[in-house]
Enzyme design. Structure first.
Site, mmCIF file in Angstrom:
data_model
loop_
_atom_site.group_PDB
_atom_site.id
_atom_site.type_symbol
_atom_site.label_atom_id
_atom_site.label_comp_id
_atom_site.label_asym_id
_atom_site.label_seq_id
_atom_site.Cartn_x
_atom_site.Cartn_y
_atom_site.Cartn_z
ATOM 1 N N THR A 76 0.839 -1.198 0.000
ATOM 2 C CA THR A 76 0.000 0.000 0.000
ATOM 3 C C THR A 76 0.872 1.245 0.000
ATOM 4 O OG1 THR A 76 -1.762 -1.138 1.191
ATOM 5 C CG2 THR A 76 -1.745 1.261 1.341
ATOM 6 N N GLY A 77 0.395 2.285 -0.692
ATOM 7 C CA GLY A 77 1.109 3.559 -0.675
ATOM 8 C C GLY A 77 1.517 3.998 -2.071
ATOM 9 N N GLU A 105 -0.325 -5.265 6.008
ATOM 10 C CA GLU A 105 0.986 -5.391 5.356
ATOM 11 C C GLU A 105 1.848 -6.423 6.071
ATOM 12 O OE1 GLU A 105 1.351 -0.821 3.617
ATOM 13 O OE2 GLU A 105 2.283 -1.335 5.523
#
Length: 221
Positions: A31-32, A106
């Site tokens: 993610t990101g 994560e």
């Protein structure tokens, strides 16, 4: 308009991570902003993979928009490779993650994966972790108690206001922690009742670190 150099470095690291994907993989995806570049590159080879497991609702939505099947980890089983970014990384392969708030999922996907490929621009490579505030996901009723415990460890916790994780919890961002032993601190914080998980990825850090820089991508392993 010229692109920010760090964005180019993120893109370069994300492109390099494609080399670690094999035919038939179910790919663990982080993610990101850097992970988003990886998702966009993964879409170019989506015919070669069997699907993906996402670490957040946002990544799942981006994968789906690209026509990549998003699978539940319980059905996918152990993964061969997980690709994600980091907020800080050391040459010992220890990481701080969770700036985007997806640290728990994560960490779950990283644990389920044989190989963790971390992608980042050069600004994320540090000598010692802790300049970036350490995210800690917390059960809401335990907020004050956990904050007091984190203060005793030497940190200054701040509630991430107006934010809820995909799991319905809160995040305390811990400033000014002196993280001399990341593995030990990860264990200490995780043992505080009410903590879901801490954004220290040290016990299970990266296996490969791809750092985008001015002269290309440096590979650490």
């Amino acid at each position: 308009m010229n692109q920010n150099p760090s964005e180019k470095q993120k893109q370069a690291a994300a492109e390099a991570a494609i080399n670690y994907i094999e035919n038939g993989d179910i790919v663990g995806v982080g993610t990101g902003s850097t992970a988003n570049y990886f998702i966009d590159n993964l879409a170019k080879i989506k015919g070669r993979i069997d699907g993906a497991v996402a670490s957040s609702d946002a990544s799942a939505a981006r994968l789906s928009r690209h026509g990549i099947e998003v699978m539940d980890l319980n059905n996918a089983g152990p993964l061969r490779v997980y690709v994600d970014g980091a907020d800080e990384a050391t040459r010992h392969m220890h990481l701080i993650k969770g700036g985007g708030g997806a640290l728990t999922r994560e960490k779950i996907v990283a644990e389920a994966s044989e190989k963790f490929v971390c992608i980042a621009d050069h600004s994320k490579l540090v000598g010692r972790l802790g300049s970036f505030p350490l995210p800690v996901e917390v059960i809401p009723m335990a907020r004050s108690m956990v904050a007091r415990a984190l203060t005793r460890l030497g940190g200054q916790p701040q509630l991430r206001t107006g934010f809820s994780t995909d799991n319905g919890n809160i995040i305390l961002d811990v400033h000014h922690l002196d993280i001399l032993n990341p593995v030990e601190m990860e264990q200490q914080i995780n043992q505080i009742p009410g903590v879901v998980t801490v954004g220290l990825f040290a016990r299970r850090g990266a296996d490969i670190l791809l750092i985008g820089g001015q002269s290309g991508v440096e590979t650490l392993s």
